[in-house]
Design an enzyme around this catalytic site. Structure first.
Site, PDB file in Angstrom:
ATOM      1  N   ASP A 138      -0.686  -4.919   5.932  1.00 34.40           N
ATOM      2  CA  ASP A 138      -1.667  -5.800   5.306  1.00 34.40           C
ATOM      3  C   ASP A 138      -1.478  -5.888   3.793  1.00 34.40           C
ATOM      4  O   ASP A 138      -0.858  -5.029   3.177  1.00 34.40           O
ATOM      5  CB  ASP A 138      -3.082  -5.308   5.597  1.00 34.40           C
ATOM      6  CG  ASP A 138      -3.358  -3.970   4.959  1.00 34.40           C
ATOM      7  OD1 ASP A 138      -2.476  -3.089   5.062  1.00 34.40           O
ATOM      8  OD2 ASP A 138      -4.417  -3.795   4.340  1.00 34.40           O
ATOM      9  N   GLU A 139      -2.026  -6.923   3.219  1.00 35.61           N
ATOM     10  CA  GLU A 139      -2.123  -7.098   1.763  1.00 35.61           C
ATOM     11  C   GLU A 139      -0.812  -6.808   1.032  1.00 35.61           C
ATOM     12  O   GLU A 139      -0.802  -6.204  -0.036  1.00 35.61           O
ATOM     13  CB  GLU A 139      -3.271  -6.222   1.220  1.00 35.61           C
ATOM     14  CG  GLU A 139      -4.612  -6.632   1.784  1.00 35.61           C
ATOM     15  CD  GLU A 139      -5.735  -5.667   1.458  1.00 35.61           C
ATOM     16  OE1 GLU A 139      -6.895  -6.106   1.418  1.00 35.61           O
ATOM     17  OE2 GLU A 139      -5.478  -4.468   1.262  1.00 35.61           O
ATOM     18  N   ALA A 140       0.294  -7.242   1.639  1.00 34.79           N
ATOM     19  CA  ALA A 140       1.616  -7.036   1.028  1.00 34.79           C
ATOM     20  C   ALA A 140       1.916  -8.189   0.073  1.00 34.79           C
ATOM     21  O   ALA A 140       2.906  -8.914   0.228  1.00 34.79           O
ATOM     22  CB  ALA A 140       2.682  -6.925   2.112  1.00 34.79           C
ATOM     23  N   HIS A 172       0.837  -1.205   0.000  1.00 34.29           N
ATOM     24  CA  HIS A 172       0.000   0.000   0.000  1.00 34.29           C
ATOM     25  C   HIS A 172       0.876   1.259   0.000  1.00 34.29           C
ATOM     26  O   HIS A 172       0.570   2.246   0.683  1.00 34.29           O
ATOM     27  CB  HIS A 172      -0.941   0.006   1.202  1.00 34.29           C
ATOM     28  CG  HIS A 172      -2.056  -0.992   1.101  1.00 34.29           C
ATOM     29  ND1 HIS A 172      -3.196  -0.783   0.363  1.00 34.29           N
ATOM     30  CD2 HIS A 172      -2.189  -2.242   1.624  1.00 34.29           C
ATOM     31  CE1 HIS A 172      -3.991  -1.839   0.448  1.00 34.29           C
ATOM     32  NE2 HIS A 172      -3.393  -2.742   1.195  1.00 34.29           N
TER      33      HIS A 172
END
Length: 544
Positions: free
Chosen positions: A349-351, A286
């Site tokens: 998150d969401e890496a 992100h």
């Protein structure tokens, strides 16, 4: 955002161990009728811990004064806040006078022992507890600390007619039912997250949201300050982060960013409403706004183009480059210096573009940086797999819970002493659509009507984690589809009030049949405050 969070003692994942932070159909209206007497003493949101109605009501009149302890600046400030709220609608002077707890009027009592004698289960005790006593002669709010006194004022606001919130003079009477309320929160952390990265919101818009949170006794504002679509906070040694990385948003609008003075003003205003600001800089994923601003943060040395879409998981800081850790040190150091609260959220998150080995290596270097600057790490639930530092763990996930392996990690952390902050997406995410016809929001976690958002128990939500590990709740509002305060309010209200009650009120008070009636009474108050809320058909809103 399909997220969950980590931090310490109070926040998304907070504590001394590991914390993982984890428009619609018109509603039925009751027929219009003459306004009855004062609202029942417990007819507020969140429901108080203990209510003993009885005795004559108190009426605010032109002779009413607000009495505060002599020389107590904090009580005087809260008294001034209360008087400032009520002067426009009542037309009364409501002077704030240093005269202690004696004499008629509205009396604010602050100090050690002020909240004692509050009754059951320690109600009225602690930093946020209060006692409100109403007789024909006076309204007395007493608390040990300023936060409790301020929360008591919010209860008094809701016991007055909704028109008391008006900014123009209204017709009385201004009566409060007699009796005693003794109150204290169930959980020490009651947060709301606002995503200012996908779409930027100005200082004044954030302050308006803070005021709305305060009415329902929230005590934390989690600001999501960076993402692929925008970087929203100035960093001295890295000026292009805000100037260039903050120059756009989802859909390609102008974006925006906060100067350090802007951020200080948000923190100051939040503190005046007894909310702690929890800033978040999401990493290593992100991060496209940062990668577009500085080529040297990319492994290939090539700056990425600015991004205005809504996909996730495609960006990553370059874990192998020392430039990355210089960047992290500077950003965390400056943000920590600006933030008086104990927490700093590092996302995580969401890496999906960071390998598991690189992710673990990155977090191993970054978490100590946060600690060196005197803050406790908070992160989304993915941090659980990377040896999270002492902090707090908050699960929420794409379907409302983390997946099975992640959930096992969360539960194991909780059993080992980690704290949990709960914000399940299918209950607490305020950007989920109410119905299929809701013009705003997303629905990857399902449709979340008002009852579904309210009708769950944080203490029993994760059956494989001890209830004692739960430190609180948080209501996140992601802004991929939200661009204005009116849209923000439409998605937040009424659900924001329900999450507040789950975090504040004893489990024994949680009852949908009772809550929907108390919630309905908030409608006229929101009308008076100019809040654009969703009139759920599940709630019997009063007539115009």
């Amino acid at each position: 955002m399909r997220r969950t969070s980590f931090g310490p003692g109070r926040l998304a994942l907070t504590g001394a161990a590991l914390l993982l932070a984890a428009a619609g159909t018109a509603a039925p209206r009751a027929s219009a009728a003459a306004e009855p007497g004062p609202a029942p003493l417990g007819h507020v949101v969140p429901a108080p811990a203990s209510v003993r109605p009885g005795g004559d009501p108190y009426e605010i009149t032109a002779r009413t004064v607000v009495r505060v302890p002599p020389g107590n600046r904090e009580a005087a400030r809260i008294g001034g806040y209360l008087a400032g709220l009520l002067r426009p609608s009542t037309g009364y002077r409501l002077p704030v006078v240093d005269s202690g707890a004696e004499g008629p009027g509205i009396r604010l009592v602050l100090g050690e022992g002020a909240g004692e004698g509050a009754g059951e289960s320690g109600a009225g005790e602690g930093a946020e507890g209060y006692r409100l006593s109403v007789t024909a002669r006076s309204v007395t709010i007493s608390a040990r600390e300023g936060a409790g006194l301020f929360h008591g004022v919010q209860t008094l606001r809701q016991l007055l007619p909704a028109r008391a919130e008006s900014t123009s003079r209204q017709t009385g009477p201004w009566t409060v039912a007699g009796g005693v309320v003794t109150d204290a929160p169930r959980y020490g952390y009651r947060g709301a997250m606002l995503d200012v990265a996908r779409h930027f919101f100005t200082v004044e818009q954030v302050k308006r949201y803070i005021d709305q949170l305060a009415l329902y006794k929230y005590n934390a504002l989690h600001l999501h300050l960076s993402d692929d679509q925008g970087w929203r906070i100035a960093v001295g040694g890295w000026p292009r982060l805000a100037a260039y990385g903050g120059s756009t948003q989802v859909g390609g609008g102008p974006g925006g960013s906060y100067s350090k003075d802007d951020y200080r003003e948000i923190v100051r205003h939040a503190a005046s409403r007894y909310l702690t600001v929890v800033p978040e800089i999401d990493m290593p994923g992100h991060t496209n706004a940062a990668l577009a601003s500085y080529a040297r943060l990319n492994c290939d040395g090539v700056a990425r183009p600015l991004y205005t879409g809504t996909e996730v998981g495609f960006s990553s800081l370059c874990v192998a480059k020392e430039d990355t850790y210089e960047f992290v040190e500077d950003v965390i150091g400056e943000l920590a210096a600006l933030t008086p609260g104990p927490y700093l959220h590092i996302g995580g998150d969401e890496a999906h573009s960071t390998s598991p080995a690189d992710y673990a290596a990155f977090m191993a270097r970054v978490q100590p940086v946060v600690a060196r600057h005197g803050k406790t790490v908070i992160g989304w639930h993915q941090l659980a797999g990377a040896r999270p530092a002492p902090g707090a763990l908050r699960p929420d996930g794409g379907d409302g819970r983390p997946g099975a392996p992640e959930r096992a990690q969360v539960a194991a952390a909780a059993r080992a002493g980690a704290g949990l902050i709960l914000s399940p997406a299918d209950r607490a995410y305020l950007d989920m659509k109410y119905t299929k016809d809701t013009p705003l929001g997303l629905q990857w976690a399902g449709l979340v009507e008002v009852r579904q958002s309210y009708d769950w128990d944080p203490g029993g939500y994760l059956t494989d984690a001890p209830a004692s590990a739960v430190r609180g709740v948080e209501a996140p509002l992601w802004t991929e589809t939200i661009t204005t305060s009116a849209q923000l309010e439409y998605m937040a209200f009424p659900r924001l009030a329900g999450i507040a009650e789950l975090g504040w009120s004893p489990r024994s008070t949680h009852d949908w049949a009772s809550y929907r009636l108390r919630l309905a009474a908030q409608g006229p108050r929101w009308d008076a405050l100019g809040i654009a809320y969703y009139r759920s058909p599940q709630v019997p809103w009063p007539g115009p």
